[in-house]
Write an enzyme that holds these catalytic residues in place. Structure first.
Site, mmCIF file in Angstrom:
data_model
loop_
_atom_site.group_PDB
_atom_site.id
_atom_site.type_symbol
_atom_site.label_atom_id
_atom_site.label_comp_id
_atom_site.label_asym_id
_atom_site.label_seq_id
_atom_site.Cartn_x
_atom_site.Cartn_y
_atom_site.Cartn_z
ATOM 1 N N GLY A 1 3.639 -3.806 -3.760
ATOM 2 C CA GLY A 1 3.543 -4.155 -5.174
ATOM 3 C C GLY A 1 3.807 -2.919 -6.012
ATOM 4 O O GLY A 1 4.889 -2.711 -6.570
ATOM 5 N N ARG A 2 2.803 -2.021 -6.034
ATOM 6 C CA ARG A 2 2.845 -0.831 -6.886
ATOM 7 C C ARG A 2 4.129 -0.019 -6.736
ATOM 8 O O ARG A 2 4.770 0.336 -7.727
ATOM 9 C CB ARG A 2 1.642 0.067 -6.541
ATOM 10 C CG ARG A 2 1.453 1.218 -7.491
ATOM 11 C CD ARG A 2 0.327 2.141 -7.018
ATOM 12 N NE ARG A 2 -0.926 1.464 -6.782
ATOM 13 C CZ ARG A 2 -1.863 1.239 -7.709
ATOM 14 N NH1 ARG A 2 -1.675 1.679 -8.938
ATOM 15 N NH2 ARG A 2 -2.978 0.612 -7.405
ATOM 16 N N GLY B 1 0.782 -1.236 0.000
ATOM 17 C CA GLY B 1 0.000 0.000 0.000
ATOM 18 C C GLY B 1 0.809 1.278 0.000
ATOM 19 O O GLY B 1 0.261 2.358 0.212
ATOM 20 N N GLU C 1 4.892 -6.214 2.144
ATOM 21 C CA GLU C 1 4.686 -6.831 0.826
ATOM 22 C C GLU C 1 4.160 -5.810 -0.176
ATOM 23 O O GLU C 1 3.017 -5.885 -0.598
ATOM 24 C CB GLU C 1 3.759 -8.045 0.933
ATOM 25 C CG GLU C 1 2.483 -7.777 1.707
ATOM 26 C CD GLU C 1 1.565 -8.983 1.862
ATOM 27 O OE1 GLU C 1 2.041 -10.130 1.796
ATOM 28 O OE2 GLU C 1 0.365 -8.745 2.059
ATOM 29 N N CYS D 1 -14.000 2.186 -29.228
ATOM 30 C CA CYS D 1 -15.226 2.905 -29.540
ATOM 31 C C CYS D 1 -16.047 3.097 -28.268
ATOM 32 O O CYS D 1 -17.170 2.613 -28.154
ATOM 33 C CB CYS D 1 -16.022 2.136 -30.573
ATOM 34 S SG CYS D 1 -15.040 1.707 -32.018
ATOM 35 N N TYR E 1 -0.035 -2.688 -12.109
ATOM 36 C CA TYR E 1 -1.485 -2.626 -12.336
ATOM 37 C C TYR E 1 -1.768 -1.959 -13.682
ATOM 38 O O TYR E 1 -2.575 -1.034 -13.768
ATOM 39 C CB TYR E 1 -2.192 -1.891 -11.199
ATOM 40 C CG TYR E 1 -1.894 -2.486 -9.838
ATOM 41 C CD1 TYR E 1 -2.488 -3.684 -9.444
ATOM 42 C CD2 TYR E 1 -0.995 -1.874 -8.963
ATOM 43 C CE1 TYR E 1 -2.209 -4.249 -8.205
ATOM 44 C CE2 TYR E 1 -0.710 -2.432 -7.728
ATOM 45 C CZ TYR E 1 -1.315 -3.614 -7.350
ATOM 46 O OH TYR E 1 -1.033 -4.158 -6.128
HETATM 47 C C1 LIG Z 1 -2.455 -5.954 -3.525
HETATM 48 C C2 LIG Z 1 -1.904 -6.369 -2.252
HETATM 49 C C3 LIG Z 1 -0.630 -5.925 -1.843
HETATM 50 C C4 LIG Z 1 0.166 -4.916 -2.625
HETATM 51 O O1 LIG Z 1 -0.443 -3.673 -2.575
HETATM 52 P P1 LIG Z 1 0.280 -2.389 -3.258
HETATM 53 O O2 LIG Z 1 -0.702 -1.285 -3.062
HETATM 54 O O3 LIG Z 1 0.490 -2.736 -4.682
HETATM 55 O O4 LIG Z 1 1.558 -2.175 -2.538
HETATM 56 C C5 LIG Z 1 -0.116 -6.428 -0.674
HETATM 57 N N1 LIG Z 1 -0.819 -7.311 0.085
HETATM 58 C C6 LIG Z 1 -2.051 -7.730 -0.261
HETATM 59 C C7 LIG Z 1 -2.773 -8.691 0.596
HETATM 60 C C8 LIG Z 1 -2.641 -7.274 -1.424
HETATM 61 O O5 LIG Z 1 -3.868 -7.676 -1.763
#
Ligand SMILES: *Cc1c(COP(=O)(O)O)cnc(C)c1O
Length: 378
Positions: A258-259, A222, A256, A329, A357
């Site tokens: 991601g983004r 997050g 953990e 379209c 994403y």
């Molecule tokens: C999607 C997700 C993440 C990663 O979130 P980001 O906003 O991309 O950092 C981590 N843990 C869980 C459980 C998720 O669903």
């Protein structure tokens, strides 16, 4: 959402990406992933988090080249489906996997993974029945205020994780059995947060976990990425320092993201097909569109871009608000809205922050246009 200041909606393009984009001008649309940049960024994140385990949330971008680049810096990978488990095992056979996500099937609960993040008492009952022996964390959804987030997965009634009543029920369920070993808790309460806000949430999660004698606490992802100001970066150093203060000896803390790991390395390159003025407003139609890069529609923002003058002079506009649309379209196929820019037919438009994403959340087959090429800068 969009103001008309010239800086809004734009991003500086690194020289190496620019060179590749110009060379690809006849082979667009395309994604370019700058793996050198990802390597540098991941190394910096790893350095900022001493003593903290770092997992990568694979759903942000499962591209094998990105996984290989991240692997030296990641203690493991957070996955959410049998598809992601199989994929990561193929790319990185020795990687540690933590299986999360709501709605796991019995087949998924039966997979042999490093950790399972249990979402509910019902899921724990099934895990005890079909899985194990396995190490598990309980995904908690605490009743804490989550402010300033772009998406919230906790802090109130959501389908994610369980409230303290659910946690108590799980503690009863694990008693007197040994197929599921409870190691601690997991929380991923919100996304789009800055370091101080994430640290405040971490305090709440840690306090809750310590009451249960959890030895392992996963604080989720997050970390914020600003699509408005691509130069503004999550403060990994402050976050790592903060977690260092909060961590007790003997405790395993894990994050953990991601983004905030992969967004910056990805570029989506397109070409201007047409520039037109309709009822006074300027539209640039580019090859491809949101069926390749759905991020701006999903998040409701302007995807920041840079224009490379590969086109024909005097066929477009100079310093005017332009809405950049794709080939679909539908009026929803908008990549950026009324951003002041100059562009001509044939110019290359390089959308940045397209490494997370982006491709995998897009509806590729809608209208059956060709798929983009994928290119890697190493
Ligand atoms: C999607 C997700 C993440 C990663 O979130 P980001 O906003 O991309 O950092 C981590 N843990 C869980 C459980 C998720 O669903």
């Amino acid at each position: 959402m969009t103001d008309l200041s010239p800086a809004s909606g734009h991003i500086a393009i690194p020289e190496r990406v620019r060179e590749r984009a110009v060379r690809l001008a006849d082979a667009l649309p395309a994604y370019v992933y700058d793996l050198t940049d990802l390597d540098r960024h991941s190394a910096a994140v790893r350095r900022a988090l001493p003593g903290i385990e770092l997992y990568y949330a694979v759903k942000a971008n499962p591209d094998p080249a990105l996984l290989h680049t991240l692997a030296p810096y990641a203690d493991g990978f957070e996955v959410s489906s049998v598809g992601e488990v199989t994929h990561v095992r193929t790319v990185l056979p020795d990687a540690r996997l933590a299986l999360g996500g709501p709605g796991k099937t019995d087949a998924e609960l039966g997979l042999d993974v490093h950790r399972v993040h249990v979402e509910s008492p019902g899921e724990l009952r099934r895990l005890i029945a079909v899985g194990g022996p396995v190490d598990a964390l309980l995904r908690v959804n605490l009743d804490v205020p989550v402010e300033g987030a772009s998406l919230t997965m906790g802090g109130g009634a959501t389908p994610f994780g369980m409230d303290p009543d659910g946690v108590r029920e799980c503690l009863e369920l694990v008693r007197g059995q040994n197929r599921v070993r409870l190691r601690g808790i997991h929380a991923h309460l919100a996304s789009g947060l800055h370091a101080p806000e994430l640290l405040d949430l971490a305090k709440e999660v840690l306090a809750f976990g310590r009451e249960l004698d959890a030895t392992e606490i996963c604080l989720g992802g997050g970390m914020a990425v600003s699509y408005r100001d691509p130069e503004e970066r999550f403060d990994w150093e402050a976050y790592g320092q903060g977690l260092g203060y909060l961590r007790n000896r003997g405790e395993t803390l894990r994050v953990e993201p991601g983004r905030a790991l992969t967004a910056y390395c990805g570029w989506y390159l397109t070409r201007v097909l047409d520039v037109k003025r309709v009822h006074g407003e300027v539209f640039a139609v580019v090859t491809g569109g949101t069926h390749h890069l759905r991020t701006p529609v999903a998040k409701g923002h302007d995807q920041p871009f840079a224009v490379l003058p590969t086109g024909r002079p005097d066929t477009g506009v100079t310093d005017e608000p332009v809405t950049i649309v794709g080939q679909l379209c539908t009026p929803k196929d908008v990549l950026a809205r009324r951003v002041v820019t100059s562009l001509n037919i044939g110019d290359t438009v390089a959308f940045g922050l397209a490494g997370a994403y982006a491709w995998t959340i897009s509806h590729h087959d809608f209208l059956m246009h060709p798929k983009p090429g994928f290119h890697y800068l190493t």
